[in-house]
Design an enzyme around this catalytic site. Structure first.
Site, short mmCIF file in Angstrom:
data_model
loop_
_atom_site.label_atom_id
_atom_site.label_comp_id
_atom_site.label_asym_id
_atom_site.label_seq_id
_atom_site.Cartn_x
_atom_site.Cartn_y
_atom_site.Cartn_z
N HIS A 1 -29.48 7.12 35.25
CA HIS A 1 -30.68 6.41 34.78
C HIS A 1 -31.58 7.43 34.10
CE1 HIS A 1 -34.61 4.13 36.09
NE2 HIS A 1 -34.47 4.21 34.78
N MET B 1 -35.46 12.59 35.21
CA MET B 1 -36.87 12.51 34.77
C MET B 1 -37.28 13.81 34.09
SD MET B 1 -38.57 10.73 38.10
CE MET B 1 -37.75 9.38 38.97
N PHE C 1 -41.15 7.62 40.48
CA PHE C 1 -41.20 8.02 41.88
C PHE C 1 -40.45 7.03 42.76
CE2 PHE C 1 -44.97 9.43 39.66
CZ PHE C 1 -44.95 10.80 39.92
N GLY D 1 -33.37 3.70 47.10
CA GLY D 1 -33.52 5.13 47.40
C GLY D 1 -34.08 5.34 48.79
N ASP E 1 -31.17 9.63 39.07
CA ASP E 1 -32.43 9.47 38.33
C ASP E 1 -32.82 10.75 37.60
OD1 ASP E 1 -33.36 6.75 38.88
OD2 ASP E 1 -33.41 7.39 40.97
N ASP F 1 -33.96 -1.99 40.32
CA ASP F 1 -34.29 -0.63 40.76
C ASP F 1 -35.77 -0.55 41.10
OD1 ASP F 1 -34.47 2.11 41.17
OD2 ASP F 1 -33.92 2.66 39.12
N GLY F 2 -36.06 -0.27 42.38
CA GLY F 2 -37.43 -0.02 42.79
C GLY F 2 -37.89 -0.92 43.92
N GLY F 3 -38.18 -0.32 45.07
CA GLY F 3 -38.74 -1.08 46.19
C GLY F 3 -37.78 -2.06 46.82
N MET G 1 -34.70 8.65 32.39
CA MET G 1 -36.13 8.41 32.16
C MET G 1 -36.63 9.61 31.37
SD MET G 1 -36.88 6.91 35.96
CE MET G 1 -35.36 7.65 36.57
N HIS H 1 -26.60 6.44 42.25
CA HIS H 1 -27.64 6.25 41.22
C HIS H 1 -28.36 7.58 41.03
CE1 HIS H 1 -30.44 3.90 38.76
NE2 HIS H 1 -31.42 4.58 39.34
N SER I 1 -30.08 5.60 45.39
CA SER I 1 -30.71 6.56 44.47
C SER I 1 -30.87 7.89 45.20
CB SER I 1 -32.08 6.05 44.05
OG SER I 1 -32.84 7.14 43.54
N MET J 1 -36.51 -2.66 36.08
CA MET J 1 -37.33 -1.87 36.99
C MET J 1 -38.29 -2.81 37.73
SD MET J 1 -36.30 1.21 36.60
CE MET J 1 -37.49 1.91 37.75
C1 DX5 Z 1 -37.79 5.29 40.09
C2 DX5 Z 1 -36.29 5.42 40.18
C3 DX5 Z 1 -35.67 4.74 41.31
C4 DX5 Z 1 -36.17 5.19 42.67
C5 DX5 Z 1 -36.04 4.04 43.59
O1 DX5 Z 1 -38.22 5.78 38.87
O2 DX5 Z 1 -35.69 4.91 39.00
O3 DX5 Z 1 -34.25 4.79 41.24
O4 DX5 Z 1 -35.47 6.27 43.18
O5 DX5 Z 1 -36.56 4.41 44.81
P1 DX5 Z 1 -36.97 3.34 45.91
O6 DX5 Z 1 -35.73 2.58 46.27
O7 DX5 Z 1 -37.49 4.19 47.01
O8 DX5 Z 1 -38.02 2.47 45.29
ZN ZN Z 2 -33.48 4.70 38.93
#
Ligand code: DX5
Ligand code: ZN
Length: 224
Positions: free
Chosen positions: A68, A38, A145, A199, A36, A177-179, A70, A34, A9, A139
């Site tokens: 992606h 927003m 974030f 990310g 993102d 996606d996430g963490g 959002m 990826h 990401s 997610m």
């Molecule tokens: C959050 C995004 C993710 C984010 C993931 O809203 O959709 O793609 O960048 O970041 P990490 O891998 O640091 O959780």
């Molecule tokens: Zn994402």
């Protein structure tokens, strides 16, 4: 299950040197970018739009760009992203009034279509649209974030969607996606993901090739 994809990401990349960052992470072995998007409305943060996607294509990026969204509403911006070079476009069902229509719109623009589910969003719409999708994105943090902790309930959700995709017999990707980090990616793979967004774990590491290789090794240990 589809072949493994690692999708860094760019939210955690250095935006002042974005082209170079994307080149470096692809050279280091990443499969997709990826991207993102927003809007400070659907999520409480504001990032990048079609002009940045187009700039990456003009810079010479040929890898799939995994957009992606959002954002709310969704439909107006879909053709702009398709023209800007998006390969896949995913959106959150609660951000579109007409989920089926938005999926068809994305496909009519020549892109692959994905649906994204927040940690507390039910999978009910999959009863009606799973077979129209190219990708389901779960997610494992609340969107908005980078750098948040993985929410463990995503693992059960992954197992459930994996069963449904397998039962459909269609080549639908299951993305998380996430963490995502090297120390949890094996259990995420075991739960059924084949496409891994990361990310902060990748862009926060001094050696992109090393961290991507470590992730692939951890996934391979589960597949073996
Ligand atoms: C959050 C995004 C993710 C984010 C993931 O809203 O959709 O793609 O960048 O970041 P990490 O891998 O640091 O959780
Ligand atoms: Zn994402």
């Amino acid at each position: 299950m589809q072949p493994t994809v690692i999708a860094p990401s760019i939210l955690s990349a250095n935006f002042a040197r974005l082209g170079e960052e994307v080149d470096n992470v692809l050279k280091a072995g990443a499969d997709w970018v990826h991207f993102d998007v927003m809007d400070n409305h659907y999520v409480p943060n504001l990032t990048i739009g079609p002009v940045v996607c187009e700039a990456l294509r003009k810079h010479g990026v040929t890898a799939p760009i995994d957009v992606h969204l959002m954002i709310e509403p969704v439909d107006r911006i879909v053709p702009d992203f398709a023209k800007a070079g998006a390969s896949l476009i995913s959106f959150h069902p609660e951000a579109s009034r007409h989920v089926h229509r938005t999926i068809q719109l994305i496909k009519s623009q020549g892109c692959q279509a994905g649906l994204v589910f927040n940690p507390a969003t039910s999978l009910d719409v999959l009863d009606y649209v799973l077979e129209d999708l190219d990708l389901v994105l779960l997610m494992s943090v609340n969107p908005g974030f980078g750098g948040q902790a993985f929410i463990p309930s995503a693992l059960d959700k992954l197992r459930h969607v994996r069963e449904r995709i397998d039962a459909s017999g269609k080549p639908i990707r299951l993305e998380i996606d996430g963490g995502v980090k090297t120390d949890n990616i094996a259990e995420i793979a075991r739960a059924g993901a084949d496409t891994f967004v990361a990310g902060s774990a990748i862009f926060g590491h001094p050696d992109y090739a090393r961290i991507i290789r470590d992730m692939r090794d951890a996934i391979a240990s589960v597949r073996a």
